[in-house]
Design a protein around this motif. Structure first.
Motif, PDB file in Angstrom:
ATOM      1  N   SER A  94       0.822  -1.215   0.000  1.00  0.00           N
ATOM      2  CA  SER A  94       0.000   0.000   0.000  1.00  0.00           C
ATOM      3  C   SER A  94       0.854   1.263   0.000  1.00  0.00           C
ATOM      4  O   SER A  94       0.483   2.276  -0.608  1.00  0.00           O
ATOM      5  N   LYS A  95       2.024   1.194   0.647  1.00  0.00           N
ATOM      6  CA  LYS A  95       2.912   2.361   0.729  1.00  0.00           C
ATOM      7  C   LYS A  95       3.860   2.458  -0.471  1.00  0.00           C
ATOM      8  O   LYS A  95       4.661   3.391  -0.544  1.00  0.00           O
ATOM      9  N   SER A  96       3.751   1.501  -1.404  1.00  0.00           N
ATOM     10  CA  SER A  96       4.699   1.452  -2.525  1.00  0.00           C
ATOM     11  C   SER A  96       4.040   1.734  -3.880  1.00  0.00           C
ATOM     12  O   SER A  96       4.598   1.396  -4.916  1.00  0.00           O
ATOM     13  N   LEU A  97       2.857   2.351  -3.873  1.00  0.00           N
ATOM     14  CA  LEU A  97       2.069   2.429  -5.101  1.00  0.00           C
ATOM     15  C   LEU A  97       2.133   3.775  -5.824  1.00  0.00           C
ATOM     16  O   LEU A  97       1.365   4.004  -6.758  1.00  0.00           O
ATOM     17  N   LYS A  98       3.042   4.630  -5.425  1.00  0.00           N
ATOM     18  CA  LYS A  98       3.176   5.897  -6.131  1.00  0.00           C
ATOM     19  C   LYS A  98       3.605   5.645  -7.582  1.00  0.00           C
ATOM     20  O   LYS A  98       4.573   4.934  -7.849  1.00  0.00           O
ATOM     21  N   GLU A 113      -5.634  -9.222   3.885  1.00  0.00           N
ATOM     22  CA  GLU A 113      -5.307  -8.159   4.829  1.00  0.00           C
ATOM     23  C   GLU A 113      -5.228  -6.778   4.178  1.00  0.00           C
ATOM     24  O   GLU A 113      -5.103  -5.772   4.882  1.00  0.00           O
ATOM     25  N   TYR A 114      -5.310  -6.732   2.851  1.00  0.00           N
ATOM     26  CA  TYR A 114      -5.144  -5.442   2.166  1.00  0.00           C
ATOM     27  C   TYR A 114      -6.338  -4.539   2.494  1.00  0.00           C
ATOM     28  O   TYR A 114      -7.489  -4.959   2.415  1.00  0.00           O
ATOM     29  N   PRO A 115      -6.083  -3.284   2.842  1.00  0.00           N
ATOM     30  CA  PRO A 115      -7.186  -2.375   3.184  1.00  0.00           C
ATOM     31  C   PRO A 115      -7.995  -1.986   1.953  1.00  0.00           C
ATOM     32  O   PRO A 115      -7.473  -1.947   0.836  1.00  0.00           O
ATOM     33  N   VAL A 116      -9.256  -1.702   2.149  1.00  0.00           N
ATOM     34  CA  VAL A 116     -10.096  -1.236   1.045  1.00  0.00           C
ATOM     35  C   VAL A 116      -9.686   0.201   0.715  1.00  0.00           C
ATOM     36  O   VAL A 116      -9.708   1.086   1.581  1.00  0.00           O
ATOM     37  N   GLU A 117      -9.303   0.423  -0.539  1.00  0.00           N
ATOM     38  CA  GLU A 117      -8.801   1.732  -0.972  1.00  0.00           C
ATOM     39  C   GLU A 117      -9.425   2.110  -2.318  1.00  0.00           C
ATOM     40  O   GLU A 117     -10.083   1.297  -2.961  1.00  0.00           O
ATOM     41  N   GLN A 118      -9.164   3.334  -2.713  1.00  0.00           N
ATOM     42  CA  GLN A 118      -9.569   3.805  -4.035  1.00  0.00           C
ATOM     43  C   GLN A 118      -8.328   3.912  -4.920  1.00  0.00           C
ATOM     44  O   GLN A 118      -7.584   4.878  -4.847  1.00  0.00           O
TER      45      GLN A 118
END
Length: 315
Positions: free
Chosen positions: A104-108, A127-132
């Protein structure tokens, strides 16, 4: 001995710095002294024992392991998950959670994510959080069809991760391993399969794990490996696999017919991907993981503490 007034000032400065999270400049303005005096007061508070600074042992231990593994294997990042008093199932879940946070912190600037298969990656997806993340597409890196353990197939993981990201995915409509090289050649020439394999070459991030064909082997459970296959693998010196392609102890792809029947991203092409994240748990995978690291197939590694310790001792 400190007099009452000096002790009160030290306590005030220390409280503002350590408990209220004020900067030294902010403290200087509040207390009405120079910034250099604030620094001296904070040091004195430590010297007289009013403030004790300590590093939490568990976190310090894992951080040390991370640094040592990065240095040993030339990795960009390592995340070591503490496994104290955890069952194997809990360890897998915690490694998956750490992997999901790291991803999640590596998606830039990431537009495409490739994903392999396996139970540890399945935990990452759970475990991945629901995101947009509408602009990202998830691509399976290896085939996977059938009715057994569907929840760990690359297609299913790509679909589930895309749902959590509110994004899209592709599907690789083919088994991981087929009966003959001729059948493999026919299938990979089909337009729908060829297009997904091409997408897999061009992902920005690849999520992979490693497996052992000889212990707790999901490939064996799914029927991809028979007794005669295991015998061939032993004779060829295979110690593990990445995305259903087998490696020897030095990290080289094993030259045997089984590798030529795989429908998925070749490992030499995996090395061309900008960032490959390995998510691995279980000390029984030590030899497999060591081979994968020697072959330089990963840029980042998420791993449990027990296996990390064993890796440092491994030659």
């Amino acid at each position: 001995m400190l007099d009452w007034e000096e002790r009160k000032r030290l306590a005030q400065v220390a409280n503002l710095y350590y408990m209220e999270d004020c900067t030294q400049e902010q403290i200087a303005q509040k207390v009405g002294v120079s910034r250099s005096l604030v620094s001296k007061l904070l040091q004195k508070a430590r010297d007289v024992g009013m403030v004790e600074v300590y590093i939490k042992d568990e976190d310090f231990r894992t951080v040390q392991l991370e640094y040592q593994l990065e240095k040993k294997y030339g990795l960009e990042d390592v995340v070591v998950v503490s496994t104290s008093e955890l069952t194997p199932e809990m360890v897998k879940r915690e490694v998956g959670r750490a992997g999901s946070h790291y991803l999640s912190k590596s998606l830039k600037d990431v537009k495409r994510i490739g994903i392999s298969w396996g139970s540890t990656l399945a935990e990452l997806v759970k475990e991945y959080p629901v995101e947009q993340r509408e602009g990202i597409k998830i691509i399976p890196l290896v085939g996977g069809l059938g009715t057994q353990h569907v929840e760990i197939h690359a297609n299913q993981l790509a679909y589930e991760l895309s749902k959590r990201m509110n994004s899209t995915c592709s599907y690789l409509y083919a088994p991981a391993i087929v009966e003959t090289t001729e059948l493999r050649d026919r299938l990979v020439a089909m337009k729908d399969i060829a297009s997904v394999l091409e997408e897999g070459k061009n992902v920005d991030i690849a999520l992979i794990s490693v497996g052992s064909p000889y212990q707790n082997s999901t490939m064996r459970i799914l029927g991809y490996l028979q007794d005669e296959d295991l015998e061939q693998l032993r004779k060829a010196g295979a110690v593990g696999d990445i995305a259903s392609r087998f490696l020897d102890g030095s990290g080289n792809v094993v030259n045997l017919p089984l590798n030529d029947k795989v429908i998925g991203l070749p490992l030499e092409q995996l090395k061309n991907i900008k960032k490959v994240i390995g998510v691995v748990d279980g000390i029984y995978k030590l030899e497999s993981l060591s081979a994968a690291l020697k072959g330089n197939y990963m840029d980042a590694l998420i791993i449990d503490e027990q296996t990390a310790l064993a890796l440092l001792k491994d030659n």
